[in-house]
Design an enzyme around this catalytic site. Structure first.
Site, PDB file in Angstrom:
ATOM      1  N   ARG A  81      32.232  31.279  28.653  1.00 20.22           N
ATOM      2  CA  ARG A  81      33.529  31.010  29.296  1.00 20.22           C
ATOM      3  C   ARG A  81      33.883  29.523  29.203  1.00 20.22           C
ATOM      4  O   ARG A  81      35.039  29.152  29.022  1.00 20.22           O
ATOM      5  CB  ARG A  81      33.510  31.493  30.742  1.00 20.22           C
ATOM      6  CG  ARG A  81      33.487  32.998  30.854  1.00 20.22           C
ATOM      7  CD  ARG A  81      33.328  33.429  32.285  1.00 20.22           C
ATOM      8  NE  ARG A  81      34.482  33.034  33.105  1.00 20.22           N
ATOM      9  CZ  ARG A  81      34.458  33.097  34.442  1.00 20.22           C
ATOM     10  NH1 ARG A  81      33.354  33.465  35.074  1.00 20.22           N
ATOM     11  NH2 ARG A  81      35.528  32.752  35.124  1.00 20.22           N
ATOM     12  N   HIS A 130      37.989  28.770  44.370  1.00 25.57           N
ATOM     13  CA  HIS A 130      36.760  29.435  43.900  1.00 25.57           C
ATOM     14  C   HIS A 130      35.883  28.496  43.079  1.00 25.57           C
ATOM     15  O   HIS A 130      35.049  28.955  42.308  1.00 25.57           O
ATOM     16  CB  HIS A 130      37.126  30.672  43.065  1.00 25.57           C
ATOM     17  CG  HIS A 130      37.792  31.756  43.860  1.00 25.57           C
ATOM     18  ND1 HIS A 130      38.657  32.677  43.290  1.00 25.57           N
ATOM     19  CD2 HIS A 130      37.736  32.056  45.174  1.00 25.57           C
ATOM     20  CE1 HIS A 130      39.077  33.507  44.236  1.00 25.57           C
ATOM     21  NE2 HIS A 130      38.551  33.146  45.393  1.00 25.57           N
TER      22      HIS A 130
HETATM   23  C1  BV8 Z   1      34.054  35.992  50.880  1.00 23.55           C
HETATM   24  C2  BV8 Z   1      34.817  32.585  40.699  1.00 23.55           C
HETATM   25  C3  BV8 Z   1      32.846  36.028  52.912  1.00 23.55           C
HETATM   26  C4  BV8 Z   1      33.704  33.165  39.900  1.00 23.55           C
HETATM   27  C5  BV8 Z   1      35.890  34.475  41.834  1.00 23.55           C
HETATM   28  C6  BV8 Z   1      38.328  40.755  52.912  1.00 23.55           C
HETATM   29  C7  BV8 Z   1      38.141  39.480  53.461  1.00 23.55           C
HETATM   30  C8  BV8 Z   1      37.169  38.632  52.944  1.00 23.55           C
HETATM   31  C9  BV8 Z   1      36.374  39.047  51.868  1.00 23.55           C
HETATM   32  C10 BV8 Z   1      36.552  40.292  51.324  1.00 23.55           C
HETATM   33  C11 BV8 Z   1      37.532  41.142  51.850  1.00 23.55           C
HETATM   34  N1  BV8 Z   1      37.472  42.288  51.132  1.00 23.55           N
HETATM   35  C12 BV8 Z   1      36.532  42.185  50.178  1.00 23.55           C
HETATM   36  C13 BV8 Z   1      35.930  41.002  50.276  1.00 23.55           C
HETATM   37  C14 BV8 Z   1      34.833  40.534  49.429  1.00 23.55           C
HETATM   38  C15 BV8 Z   1      35.299  39.834  48.165  1.00 23.55           C
HETATM   39  C16 BV8 Z   1      36.490  40.473  47.521  1.00 23.55           C
HETATM   40  O1  BV8 Z   1      37.621  40.063  47.726  1.00 23.55           O
HETATM   41  N2  BV8 Z   1      36.244  41.478  46.686  1.00 23.55           N
HETATM   42  C17 BV8 Z   1      37.312  42.137  45.962  1.00 23.55           C
HETATM   43  C18 BV8 Z   1      36.815  42.509  44.570  1.00 23.55           C
HETATM   44  C19 BV8 Z   1      37.742  43.348  46.768  1.00 23.55           C
HETATM   45  N3  BV8 Z   1      35.578  38.448  48.445  1.00 23.55           N
HETATM   46  C20 BV8 Z   1      34.561  37.577  48.406  1.00 23.55           C
HETATM   47  O2  BV8 Z   1      33.410  37.885  48.202  1.00 23.55           O
HETATM   48  C21 BV8 Z   1      34.903  36.129  48.644  1.00 23.55           C
HETATM   49  N4  BV8 Z   1      34.006  35.596  49.623  1.00 23.55           N
HETATM   50  O3  BV8 Z   1      34.883  36.695  51.316  1.00 23.55           O
HETATM   51  O4  BV8 Z   1      33.009  35.521  51.604  1.00 23.55           O
HETATM   52  C22 BV8 Z   1      31.807  35.205  53.527  1.00 23.55           C
HETATM   53  C23 BV8 Z   1      32.138  34.431  54.631  1.00 23.55           C
HETATM   54  C24 BV8 Z   1      31.150  33.669  55.226  1.00 23.55           C
HETATM   55  C25 BV8 Z   1      29.864  33.643  54.692  1.00 23.55           C
HETATM   56  C26 BV8 Z   1      29.560  34.391  53.560  1.00 23.55           C
HETATM   57  C27 BV8 Z   1      30.526  35.187  52.971  1.00 23.55           C
HETATM   58  C28 BV8 Z   1      34.687  35.282  47.415  1.00 23.55           C
HETATM   59  C29 BV8 Z   1      35.531  35.745  46.287  1.00 23.55           C
HETATM   60  C30 BV8 Z   1      35.418  34.746  45.123  1.00 23.55           C
HETATM   61  C31 BV8 Z   1      34.939  35.441  43.871  1.00 23.55           C
HETATM   62  N5  BV8 Z   1      34.967  34.508  42.740  1.00 23.55           N
HETATM   63  N6  BV8 Z   1      35.897  33.574  40.831  1.00 23.55           N
HETATM   64  C32 BV8 Z   1      34.043  33.244  38.442  1.00 23.55           C
HETATM   65  O5  BV8 Z   1      35.206  33.028  38.053  1.00 23.55           O
HETATM   66  O6  BV8 Z   1      33.100  33.520  37.672  1.00 23.55           O
HETATM   67  S1  BV8 Z   1      37.157  35.554  41.963  1.00 23.55           S
HETATM   68  C33 BV8 Z   1      37.857  35.920  40.465  1.00 23.55           C
HETATM   69  O7  BV8 Z   1      38.878  36.864  40.760  1.00 23.55           O
HETATM   70  C34 BV8 Z   1      38.581  34.799  39.733  1.00 23.55           C
HETATM   71  O8  BV8 Z   1      38.556  33.559  40.400  1.00 23.55           O
HETATM   72  C35 BV8 Z   1      40.031  35.322  39.714  1.00 23.55           C
HETATM   73  O9  BV8 Z   1      40.970  34.333  39.730  1.00 23.55           O
HETATM   74  C36 BV8 Z   1      40.007  36.060  40.982  1.00 23.55           C
HETATM   75  C37 BV8 Z   1      41.132  36.938  41.388  1.00 23.55           C
HETATM   76  O10 BV8 Z   1      41.552  37.653  40.332  1.00 23.55           O
HETATM   77  P1  BV8 Z   1      42.986  37.244  39.728  1.00 23.55           P
HETATM   78  O11 BV8 Z   1      43.063  35.776  39.594  1.00 23.55           O
HETATM   79  O12 BV8 Z   1      44.029  37.913  40.522  1.00 23.55           O
HETATM   80  O13 BV8 Z   1      42.841  37.810  38.308  1.00 23.55           O
HETATM   81  P2  BV8 Z   1      43.054  39.323  37.898  1.00 23.55           P
HETATM   82  O14 BV8 Z   1      42.473  39.468  36.555  1.00 23.55           O
HETATM   83  O15 BV8 Z   1      42.604  40.224  38.995  1.00 23.55           O
HETATM   84  O16 BV8 Z   1      44.653  39.478  37.812  1.00 23.55           O
HETATM   85  C38 BV8 Z   1      45.386  38.728  36.890  1.00 23.55           C
HETATM   86  C39 BV8 Z   1      46.849  38.990  37.194  1.00 23.55           C
HETATM   87  O17 BV8 Z   1      47.626  38.197  36.293  1.00 23.55           O
HETATM   88  C40 BV8 Z   1      47.271  40.433  36.972  1.00 23.55           C
HETATM   89  O18 BV8 Z   1      47.993  40.879  38.101  1.00 23.55           O
HETATM   90  C41 BV8 Z   1      48.167  40.375  35.737  1.00 23.55           C
HETATM   91  O19 BV8 Z   1      49.228  41.311  35.812  1.00 23.55           O
HETATM   92  C42 BV8 Z   1      48.699  38.984  35.826  1.00 23.55           C
HETATM   93  N7  BV8 Z   1      49.109  38.391  34.545  1.00 23.55           N
HETATM   94  C43 BV8 Z   1      48.636  38.662  33.313  1.00 23.55           C
HETATM   95  N8  BV8 Z   1      49.290  37.879  32.410  1.00 23.55           N
HETATM   96  C44 BV8 Z   1      50.161  37.107  33.116  1.00 23.55           C
HETATM   97  C45 BV8 Z   1      50.050  37.428  34.469  1.00 23.55           C
HETATM   98  N9  BV8 Z   1      50.794  36.832  35.425  1.00 23.55           N
HETATM   99  C46 BV8 Z   1      51.683  35.904  35.038  1.00 23.55           C
HETATM  100  N10 BV8 Z   1      51.860  35.529  33.740  1.00 23.55           N
HETATM  101  C47 BV8 Z   1      51.116  36.113  32.769  1.00 23.55           C
HETATM  102  N11 BV8 Z   1      51.315  35.766  31.480  1.00 23.55           N
END
Ligand code: BV8
Length: 253
Positions: A81, A130
């Site tokens: 990456r 992140h």
């Molecule tokens: C945490 C770094 C707690 C790593 C990443 C509710 C509340 C709190 C937490 C949770 C919750 N529910 C679930 C959770 C847990 C979890 C979570 O959210 N899981 C998901 C899968 C359900 N969250 C966590 O674990 C977070 N931590 O809550 O900790 C805690 C508290 C105290 C103590 C301990 C723990 C941490 C989450 C961080 C994960 N790390 N990245 C790496 O990159 O290797 S997240 C990763 O996903 C990337 O950073 C990415 O950016 C991010 C989100 O995805 P998107 O950016 O939206 O990307 P995606 O591909 O999904 O979508 C792209 C979009 O772009 C699409 O919609 C597409 O249509 C659009 N697109 C495409 N082309 C274009 C476009 N838009 C515009 N123009 C274009 N041309």
């Protein structure tokens, strides 16, 4: 009420109400996701990965458990990456956001992305929700270290433990300052722009919900309207690399 604006023509349509809100805004908060880097050739988080990595799901790799189980595999993924991102260039969407900063009194840019492309486009004070792909951190102490990043699994020069990429993995807490600053900006802003994110990862996706609970104008820019946009004022269906330069041009005119 949500105004979904289809932008399939060459010149995107920016809703008049959004332009007015941006022109009179005291504070604009922007959240970006992987989609804003898509036009720079950086795969989004949910797109199928390519090459060696196509059989892996990023959601399974971006975890501390995966790193503990096979640190060498995780380092290979992150080096792949890093090379992808290092070869990428900021696109017109990143550049337009950097320009928007000079057109409004205050802009807070929060990114979920770890690629550093906003900074390379000229944005300053970017809140990296992140973390950053290019930072190296001691897995045990958490501090940023200067290590031999070419080793199969780099080790901390201080304690000898494994070094990890300086990103936030699933199940890990968001850095406290980034969390507090972002939540405060979402609660204070007059306009919230959610750009290029599927709004599926929390707590980042919660920022738009915080803004929606105030009297801020909330808009999404994404070619695929997300489920969260139903509660927004505007959902602009289009690529950020096309929509954002047009949005900036409308504000400037
Ligand atoms: C945490 C770094 C707690 C790593 C990443 C509710 C509340 C709190 C937490 C949770 C919750 N529910 C679930 C959770 C847990 C979890 C979570 O959210 N899981 C998901 C899968 C359900 N969250 C966590 O674990 C977070 N931590 O809550 O900790 C805690 C508290 C105290 C103590 C301990 C723990 C941490 C989450 C961080 C994960 N790390 N990245 C790496 O990159 O290797 S997240 C990763 O996903 C990337 O950073 C990415 O950016 C991010 C989100 O995805 P998107 O950016 O939206 O990307 P995606 O591909 O999904 O979508 C792209 C979009 O772009 C699409 O919609 C597409 O249509 C659009 N697109 C495409 N082309 C274009 C476009 N838009 C515009 N123009 C274009 N041309």
């Amino acid at each position: 009420m949500n105004n979904t604006v289809e932008n399939r023509g060459s010149t995107p349509i920016i809703p008049e109400g959004l332009i007015r809100a941006l022109r009179s805004a005291r504070h604009v908060c922007v959240l970006t996701g992987a989609g804003i880097s898509a036009e720079s050739g950086v795969p989004t988080f949910r797109e199928a990965q390519s090459g060696l990595w196509e059989k892996y799901n990023p959601l399974d790799l971006a975890t501390p458990e995966a790193f503990l189980q096979d640190p060498a595999l995780i380092w290979r993924w992150y080096r792949w990456r890093r090379e992808l991102v290092a070869a990428a260039m900021p696109n017109p969407g990143h550049i337009a956001l950097a320009k928007l900063t000079s057109l409004v009194p205050r802009l807070t840019l929060v990114t979920q992305n770890v690629d550093g492309l906003h900074q390379r486009a000229g944005s300053e004070d970017v809140i990296e929700f992140h973390g950053n792909l290019f930072a190296d951190r001691c897995f045990t102490e958490g501090c940023v270290v200067d290590c031999d990043s070419d080793a199969e699994v780099p080790v901390c020069p201080t304690c000898g433990c494994n070094v990890r990429p300086g990103v936030v993995w699933f199940g890990e807490a968001i850095p406290e300052m980034a969390l507090n600053q972002s939540f405060a900006a979402a609660a204070d802003c007059d306009v919230f722009l959610s750009i290029g994110t599927s709004s599926l990862v929390f707590p980042a996706a919660g920022l738009a919900e915080i803004a929606s609970e105030t009297d801020a104008t909330v808009a999404e820019i994404n070619p695929n309207t997300t489920g969260m946009a139903a509660g927004f004022d505007y959902a602009i269906a289009g690529n950020s690399g096309t929509v954002l330069p047009e949005l900036v041009a409308c504000i400037e005119s």
